[in-house]
Write a protein that holds these residues in place. Structure first.
Motif, PDB file in Angstrom:
ATOM      1  N   ALA A  69       0.866  -1.149   0.043  1.00 51.60           N
ATOM      2  CA  ALA A  69       0.104  -0.122  -0.020  1.00 51.60           C
ATOM      3  C   ALA A  69       1.028   1.232  -0.260  1.00 51.60           C
ATOM      4  O   ALA A  69       0.665   1.851   0.757  1.00 51.60           O
ATOM      5  CB  ALA A  69      -0.970   0.129   1.259  1.00 51.60           C
ATOM      6  N   PRO A  70       1.835   1.442  -0.985  1.00 52.20           N
ATOM      7  CA  PRO A  70       2.589   2.466  -1.150  1.00 52.20           C
ATOM      8  C   PRO A  70       1.932   3.960  -1.040  1.00 52.20           C
ATOM      9  O   PRO A  70       2.469   4.897  -0.766  1.00 52.20           O
ATOM     10  CB  PRO A  70       3.619   2.314  -2.356  1.00 52.20           C
ATOM     11  N   ILE A  71       0.712   4.087  -1.441  1.00 55.32           N
ATOM     12  CA  ILE A  71      -0.098   5.128  -1.434  1.00 55.32           C
ATOM     13  C   ILE A  71      -0.277   5.780  -0.090  1.00 55.32           C
ATOM     14  O   ILE A  71      -0.567   6.866   0.090  1.00 55.32           O
ATOM     15  CB  ILE A  71      -1.566   4.917  -2.161  1.00 55.32           C
ATOM     16  N   LEU A  72      -0.058   5.050   0.713  1.00 58.61           N
ATOM     17  CA  LEU A  72      -0.111   5.454   2.181  1.00 58.61           C
ATOM     18  C   LEU A  72       1.315   6.498   2.559  1.00 58.61           C
ATOM     19  O   LEU A  72       1.111   7.497   3.437  1.00 58.61           O
ATOM     20  CB  LEU A  72      -0.058   4.370   3.287  1.00 58.61           C
ATOM     21  N   THR A  73       2.289   6.552   1.870  1.00 59.48           N
ATOM     22  CA  THR A  73       3.313   7.224   2.238  1.00 59.48           C
ATOM     23  C   THR A  73       2.925   8.818   2.245  1.00 59.48           C
ATOM     24  O   THR A  73       3.198   9.581   2.823  1.00 59.48           O
ATOM     25  CB  THR A  73       4.388   6.993   1.163  1.00 59.48           C
ATOM     26  N   PRO A  74       2.330   9.005   0.808  1.00 58.49           N
ATOM     27  CA  PRO A  74       2.114  10.601   0.535  1.00 58.49           C
ATOM     28  C   PRO A  74       0.834  11.122   1.277  1.00 58.49           C
ATOM     29  O   PRO A  74       0.575  12.267   1.790  1.00 58.49           O
ATOM     30  CB  PRO A  74       1.441  10.873  -0.873  1.00 58.49           C
ATOM     31  N   ILE A  75      -0.181  10.114   1.719  1.00 54.35           N
ATOM     32  CA  ILE A  75      -1.057  10.269   2.552  1.00 54.35           C
ATOM     33  C   ILE A  75      -0.551  10.536   4.128  1.00 54.35           C
ATOM     34  O   ILE A  75      -1.132  11.356   4.597  1.00 54.35           O
ATOM     35  CB  ILE A  75      -1.979   9.186   2.530  1.00 54.35           C
ATOM     36  N   ALA A  76       0.382   9.876   4.520  1.00 52.10           N
ATOM     37  CA  ALA A  76       1.051  10.199   5.805  1.00 52.10           C
ATOM     38  C   ALA A  76       1.694  11.537   5.579  1.00 52.10           C
ATOM     39  O   ALA A  76       1.640  12.265   6.912  1.00 52.10           O
ATOM     40  CB  ALA A  76       2.091   9.136   6.405  1.00 52.10           C
ATOM     41  N   ALA A  77       2.451  11.750   4.659  1.00 48.96           N
ATOM     42  CA  ALA A  77       3.022  13.211   4.543  1.00 48.96           C
ATOM     43  C   ALA A  77       1.890  14.146   4.661  1.00 48.96           C
ATOM     44  O   ALA A  77       2.272  15.223   5.215  1.00 48.96           O
ATOM     45  CB  ALA A  77       3.965  13.205   3.117  1.00 48.96           C
ATOM     46  N   THR A  78       0.874  14.043   3.823  1.00 48.65           N
ATOM     47  CA  THR A  78      -0.214  15.215   3.947  1.00 48.65           C
ATOM     48  C   THR A  78      -0.566  15.293   5.462  1.00 48.65           C
ATOM     49  O   THR A  78      -0.874  16.420   5.792  1.00 48.65           O
ATOM     50  CB  THR A  78      -1.356  14.614   3.021  1.00 48.65           C
ATOM     51  N   GLY A  79      -0.905  14.309   6.073  1.00 47.23           N
ATOM     52  CA  GLY A  79      -1.359  14.229   7.550  1.00 47.23           C
ATOM     53  C   GLY A  79      -0.283  14.964   8.535  1.00 47.23           C
ATOM     54  O   GLY A  79      -0.880  15.953   9.304  1.00 47.23           O
TER      55      GLY A  79
END
Length: 123
Positions: A69-79
């Motif tokens: 689930a590498p999409i979680l990396t930019p989501i974490a950065a946004t958070g």
């Protein structure tokens, strides 16, 4: 550019990981000596911030590194960018201007990672 994104994400992960562990494990009295804003916030809120920062730090590295689930990396950065924006507002209300500069630097780094991983350098 991919290397720069990994380096920035790694530095952010270490910084947010350490801050998250500190805020989620130490007693409020010990934290208030290092972080004056803690006096104005309830302990559950401090713990929530700490856990959020810790999970965000892990989210910057683990999904991309494992390929799960590498999409979680930019989501974490946004958070984490949102957390830093809110932190800057809190410090502005308390007139803690040097802390705002630090928050804005971390905010810019998190936005850089989010931009790179959502956009041209996604996985």
């Amino acid at each position: 550019m991919n290397v720069a994104l990994w380096v920035v994400a790694g530095v952010l992960a270490v910084m947010f990981g350490m801050a998250g562990v500190m805020k989620s494990t130490q007693p409020k009295e010990k934290l208030s000596g290092k972080l004056p804003w803690v006096e104005d916030v309830s302990l559950p809120t401090v713990r929530l911030i700490g856990v959020s920062e810790l999970l965000g730090g892990l989210g910057l590295i683990l999904p991309a590194w494992t390929g799960i689930a590498p999409i979680l990396t930019p989501i974490a950065a946004t958070g984490l960018a949102v957390i830093m924006a809110l932190a800057a507002v809190t410090h502005a209300r308390r007139k803690e201007y040097p802390a705002i500069v630090f928050n804005l630097v971390l905010l810019a780094a998190a936005v850089f990672v989010a931009w790179g991983r959502f956009g041209p350098y996604s996985y």
